[in-house]
Design a protein around this motif. Structure first.
Motif, PDB file in Angstrom:
ATOM      1  N   THR A  95       0.852  -1.180   0.000  1.00  0.00           N
ATOM      2  CA  THR A  95       0.000   0.000   0.000  1.00  0.00           C
ATOM      3  C   THR A  95       0.890   1.232   0.000  1.00  0.00           C
ATOM      4  OG1 THR A  95      -1.690  -1.163   1.284  1.00  0.00           O
ATOM      5  CG2 THR A  95      -1.835   1.236   1.204  1.00  0.00           C
ATOM      6  N   ARG A  96       0.551   2.185  -0.844  1.00  0.00           N
ATOM      7  CA  ARG A  96       1.287   3.449  -0.875  1.00  0.00           C
ATOM      8  C   ARG A  96       0.533   4.491  -0.057  1.00  0.00           C
ATOM      9  NH1 ARG A  96       3.617   5.427  -6.415  1.00  0.00           N
ATOM     10  NH2 ARG A  96       5.069   3.790  -5.739  1.00  0.00           N
ATOM     11  N   PHE A  97       1.290   5.155   0.809  1.00  0.00           N
ATOM     12  CA  PHE A  97       0.753   6.262   1.602  1.00  0.00           C
ATOM     13  C   PHE A  97       1.508   7.523   1.208  1.00  0.00           C
ATOM     14  CE2 PHE A  97       0.566   2.395   4.215  1.00  0.00           C
ATOM     15  CZ  PHE A  97      -0.797   2.321   4.484  1.00  0.00           C
ATOM     16  N   GLU A  98       0.778   8.582   0.910  1.00  0.00           N
ATOM     17  CA  GLU A  98       1.417   9.851   0.583  1.00  0.00           C
ATOM     18  C   GLU A  98       0.522  11.000   1.019  1.00  0.00           C
ATOM     19  OE1 GLU A  98       2.116  10.090  -3.653  1.00  0.00           O
ATOM     20  OE2 GLU A  98       0.433   8.752  -4.031  1.00  0.00           O
ATOM     21  N   GLY A  99       1.167  12.106   1.360  1.00  0.00           N
ATOM     22  CA  GLY A  99       0.413  13.253   1.828  1.00  0.00           C
ATOM     23  C   GLY A  99       1.336  14.290   2.438  1.00  0.00           C
ATOM     24  N   THR A 100       0.824  15.035   3.386  1.00  0.00           N
ATOM     25  CA  THR A 100       1.612  16.063   4.065  1.00  0.00           C
ATOM     26  C   THR A 100       1.606  15.792   5.564  1.00  0.00           C
ATOM     27  OG1 THR A 100      -0.277  17.554   4.290  1.00  0.00           O
ATOM     28  CG2 THR A 100       1.080  17.782   2.303  1.00  0.00           C
ATOM     29  N   ALA A 101       2.627  16.306   6.238  1.00  0.00           N
ATOM     30  CA  ALA A 101       2.751  16.077   7.680  1.00  0.00           C
ATOM     31  C   ALA A 101       3.608  17.158   8.297  1.00  0.00           C
ATOM     32  CB  ALA A 101       3.361  14.698   7.952  1.00  0.00           C
ATOM     33  N   ALA A 102       3.476  17.300   9.610  1.00  0.00           N
ATOM     34  CA  ALA A 102       4.324  18.204  10.391  1.00  0.00           C
ATOM     35  C   ALA A 102       5.287  17.370  11.219  1.00  0.00           C
ATOM     36  CB  ALA A 102       3.471  19.081  11.302  1.00  0.00           C
ATOM     37  N   ILE A 103       6.525  17.842  11.308  1.00  0.00           N
ATOM     38  CA  ILE A 103       7.540  17.129  12.082  1.00  0.00           C
ATOM     39  C   ILE A 103       7.368  17.446  13.562  1.00  0.00           C
ATOM     40  CG2 ILE A 103      10.016  16.851  12.480  1.00  0.00           C
ATOM     41  CD1 ILE A 103      10.466  17.680   9.561  1.00  0.00           C
ATOM     42  N   THR A 104       7.295  16.388  14.385  1.00  0.00           N
ATOM     43  CA  THR A 104       7.220  16.566  15.833  1.00  0.00           C
ATOM     44  C   THR A 104       8.516  16.150  16.524  1.00  0.00           C
ATOM     45  OG1 THR A 104       6.212  14.378  16.061  1.00  0.00           O
ATOM     46  CG2 THR A 104       4.723  16.268  15.892  1.00  0.00           C
ATOM     47  N   ASP A 105       9.220  15.161  15.964  1.00  0.00           N
ATOM     48  CA  ASP A 105      10.465  14.683  16.570  1.00  0.00           C
ATOM     49  C   ASP A 105      11.480  14.415  15.461  1.00  0.00           C
ATOM     50  OD1 ASP A 105      12.552  13.005  17.685  1.00  0.00           O
ATOM     51  OD2 ASP A 105      11.244  12.687  19.407  1.00  0.00           O
ATOM     52  N   PRO A 106      12.422  15.326  15.232  1.00  0.00           N
ATOM     53  CA  PRO A 106      13.386  15.158  14.141  1.00  0.00           C
ATOM     54  C   PRO A 106      14.238  13.897  14.260  1.00  0.00           C
ATOM     55  CG  PRO A 106      13.420  17.419  14.952  1.00  0.00           C
ATOM     56  CD  PRO A 106      12.584  16.625  15.909  1.00  0.00           C
ATOM     57  N   ASP A 107      14.632  13.524  15.480  1.00  0.00           N
ATOM     58  CA  ASP A 107      15.475  12.343  15.644  1.00  0.00           C
ATOM     59  C   ASP A 107      14.732  11.066  15.267  1.00  0.00           C
ATOM     60  OD1 ASP A 107      17.701  13.770  16.446  1.00  0.00           O
ATOM     61  OD2 ASP A 107      17.181  13.668  18.571  1.00  0.00           O
ATOM     62  N   GLN A 108      13.476  10.974  15.685  1.00  0.00           N
ATOM     63  CA  GLN A 108      12.681   9.807  15.313  1.00  0.00           C
ATOM     64  C   GLN A 108      12.473   9.755  13.804  1.00  0.00           C
ATOM     65  OE1 GLN A 108       9.090  10.080  17.647  1.00  0.00           O
ATOM     66  NE2 GLN A 108      10.007   9.060  19.413  1.00  0.00           N
ATOM     67  N   LEU A 109      12.243  10.903  13.186  1.00  0.00           N
ATOM     68  CA  LEU A 109      12.050  10.941  11.741  1.00  0.00           C
ATOM     69  C   LEU A 109      13.327  10.555  11.018  1.00  0.00           C
ATOM     70  CD1 LEU A 109      10.401  11.478   9.240  1.00  0.00           C
ATOM     71  CD2 LEU A 109      10.872  13.931   9.500  1.00  0.00           C
ATOM     72  N   ARG A 110      14.460  11.066  11.497  1.00  0.00           N
ATOM     73  CA  ARG A 110      15.750  10.733  10.900  1.00  0.00           C
ATOM     74  C   ARG A 110      15.972   9.215  10.921  1.00  0.00           C
ATOM     75  NH1 ARG A 110      18.268  14.476  13.943  1.00  0.00           N
ATOM     76  NH2 ARG A 110      17.781  16.239  12.624  1.00  0.00           N
ATOM     77  N   THR A 111      15.669   8.606  12.062  1.00  0.00           N
ATOM     78  CA  THR A 111      15.828   7.158  12.194  1.00  0.00           C
ATOM     79  C   THR A 111      14.915   6.422  11.217  1.00  0.00           C
ATOM     80  OG1 THR A 111      16.457   7.325  14.524  1.00  0.00           O
ATOM     81  CG2 THR A 111      15.606   5.207  13.780  1.00  0.00           C
ATOM     82  N   ALA A 112      13.672   6.882  11.088  1.00  0.00           N
ATOM     83  CA  ALA A 112      12.730   6.233  10.175  1.00  0.00           C
ATOM     84  C   ALA A 112      13.193   6.355   8.726  1.00  0.00           C
ATOM     85  CB  ALA A 112      11.341   6.846  10.342  1.00  0.00           C
TER      86      ALA A 112
END
Length: 233
Positions: free
Chosen positions: A192-209
């Motif tokens: 399944t493809r997921f796409e859209g917009t989002a706001a960053i809440t935790d840069p370190d967690q996002l970096r890891t992902a």
């Protein structure tokens, strides 16, 4: 406490539809997996080469063209591609993007994933060696898949503002059975493809992902989280 972002590189390969090798890769995910692995530079070899190289990839299909996106810690060796495999290639260093991540920044995102939940196996279900068998994994669709992504996005340091969910072609292929010589195992999963917009809440967690991928089957082209700022950094 923040951490120093690791380096990441994005490679795009526009696949030549007339290439015999490319045609084989497009019809068997194990072949595509081997092709992606063959691009890892020799100096990154280890017991688990894919994780050591940070290799994640996604196949983008359109009616007229197929593009293979690959992310890695270091530039890939495109000289390892067969002659005529690619119509065009390009490369981008993502390090600046990883440094740009900050709370409140807004992004566009895209990911092909394998949303699922596990059903526990009965306590008395054992394999030949007496070990309890793993539970059955159920692929999630529709609202269940969207709810799965919202949970994963939150764990990845994102608050999603909107999501478009699109079912992708099934992933199929064959691989050797490591437990029995000469036997092959069929690879089959839904994407399944997921796409859209989002706001960053935790840069370190996002970096890891971004660097490690999200969800299951990352060796077979799932889990690459691609982002882009809504405003250029």
């Amino acid at each position: 406490m923040t951490t120093t972002p690791a380096t990441a590189h994005l490679t795009r390969i526009q696949i030549n539809p007339r290439s015999h090798e490319a045609a084989r890769d497009l019809t068997d995910i194990q072949n595509l997996h081997r092709r992606a692995m063959s691009l890892i530079p020799d100096q990154l070899g280890s017991a688990d080469t894919r994780q050591a190289a940070g290799l994640l990839y996604r196949l983008e299909r359109t009616p007229r063209a197929h593009t293979l996106l690959l992310q890695s810690h270091a530039p890939l060796d495109l000289d390892a591609l067969p002659v005529g495999y690619a119509l065009a290639t390009d490369h981008r260093d993502l390090t600046h993007l990883l440094h740009w991540l900050a709370p409140g920044h807004t992004i566009r995102y895209r990911i092909d994933a394998q949303p699922h939940r596990s059903l526990p196996s009965p306590l008395d279900t054992r394999d030949a060696e007496g070990r309890r068998k793993r539970g059955t994994k159920i692929h999630l669709l529709g609202d269940d898949a969207t709810a799965w992504w919202h949970r994963k996005a939150a764990q990845a340091g994102l608050t999603t503002n909107g999501v478009l969910t699109t079912q992708q072609p099934d992933v199929t292929g064959w691989k050797d059975d490591p437990r029995e010589t000469g036997k092959r195992i069929r690879i089959y999963s839904k994407r399944t493809r997921f796409e859209g917009t989002a706001a960053i809440t935790d840069p370190d967690q996002l970096r890891t992902a971004i660097l490690q991928g999200v969800g299951r089957n990352r060796a077979y082209g799932a889990g690459l989280l691609s982002i882009a700022p809504l405003a250029r950094p």
